[in-house]
Design a protein around this motif. Sequence first.
Motif, short mmCIF file in Angstrom:
data_model
loop_
_atom_site.label_atom_id
_atom_site.label_comp_id
_atom_site.label_asym_id
_atom_site.label_seq_id
_atom_site.Cartn_x
_atom_site.Cartn_y
_atom_site.Cartn_z
N UNK A 2 13.61 -15.69 18.63
CA UNK A 2 14.95 -16.25 18.59
C UNK A 2 15.70 -16.00 19.88
N UNK A 3 16.58 -16.92 20.22
CA UNK A 3 17.45 -16.79 21.40
C UNK A 3 18.88 -17.07 20.96
N UNK A 4 19.77 -16.10 21.21
CA UNK A 4 21.17 -16.28 20.84
C UNK A 4 22.04 -16.44 22.07
N UNK A 5 23.03 -17.30 21.93
CA UNK A 5 23.98 -17.56 23.01
C UNK A 5 24.54 -18.96 22.86
N UNK A 6 25.80 -19.13 23.21
CA UNK A 6 26.39 -20.47 23.19
C UNK A 6 25.66 -21.36 24.19
N UNK A 7 25.73 -22.64 23.99
CA UNK A 7 25.05 -23.59 24.88
C UNK A 7 25.47 -23.37 26.33
N UNK A 8 26.75 -23.24 26.57
CA UNK A 8 27.24 -23.05 27.94
C UNK A 8 26.81 -21.71 28.52
N UNK B 107 17.69 -22.27 20.27
CA UNK B 107 16.71 -21.96 19.23
C UNK B 107 16.60 -23.12 18.25
N UNK B 108 17.78 -23.66 17.83
CA UNK B 108 17.79 -24.84 16.99
C UNK B 108 16.99 -25.97 17.62
N UNK B 109 17.22 -26.20 18.92
CA UNK B 109 16.54 -27.30 19.62
C UNK B 109 15.03 -27.11 19.58
#
Length: 280
Positions: free
Chosen positions: A90-96, A151-153
Amino acid sequence: MIAQNKVWFITGVSSGLGRHLAEEVAKSGNIVIGTVRKQEQLAGINDLLKGKTFGYLLDVNDHQQVNETIHAVVNEFGQIDVLVNNAGYGLMGAIEETSMEEARAQMETNFFGALAVTQAVLPVMRKQGSGHIVQISSQAGISANHGLGIYNASKFALEGFSEALYKEVLPLGIKVTLVEPGPFRTEWAGASMKFAEKTIEAYADTAGRLKQYIQSISGNQPGDPIAGAHSIMKIVAAENPPLRLALGKLAVETLRKKADWIKQEVADWEKVSADADYKN
């Protein structure tokens, strides 16, 4: 009834759902080929159930190594009946907040890694005229959330090619199932999770809050990985397995909400949608 005497190839078995699945599948009388990325992890797999579990070194991002490993397994065991693409993170972070390097690394493992292993196994299963490909996706592969966009992508991409694959290989005797877990008590939200290096204060109440929440429940998630492993084994044993299997009650709820949302929006905007066609 759980199928026995099959050869399962499971990527990413050093911990979590992959490790539990490897153990439960072996206990049921099957051969398990489990892949790990570190030499020191091999003994743990080889010793999991002597004579039933066999560890192989594999980085799914090394596509040449993927092909060599599949070739070696077939030479040794003669077949691959079930492929489980479980390796990922998993990778967390806002898109920007997420750098292109971080995003590419996520896609490389979760999407291209699974694609490479799938492509390497398909000739084996086509020759056999049978096989089952199980893609470990996520409820996040159906319903996106702030803070998990990349992660969604990666999981949306996995879902897309696997749904097409399902239609391509069904006439060839090969089955495909996307498993979509909700929160399970594994290291996904713990040691295996990666975070975008950059943080932007404007996203503190969206991506930031989700990050805090996921970290706060790590180790207390409702999903039982052993029970989840048994659910996966049941669909592999089924004569007509589903394309998608939501894993856990929260995953079922998430998928239902997403389906309702799409259905409602299609209904609300159907006239605007239809107006885009030529008027005959």
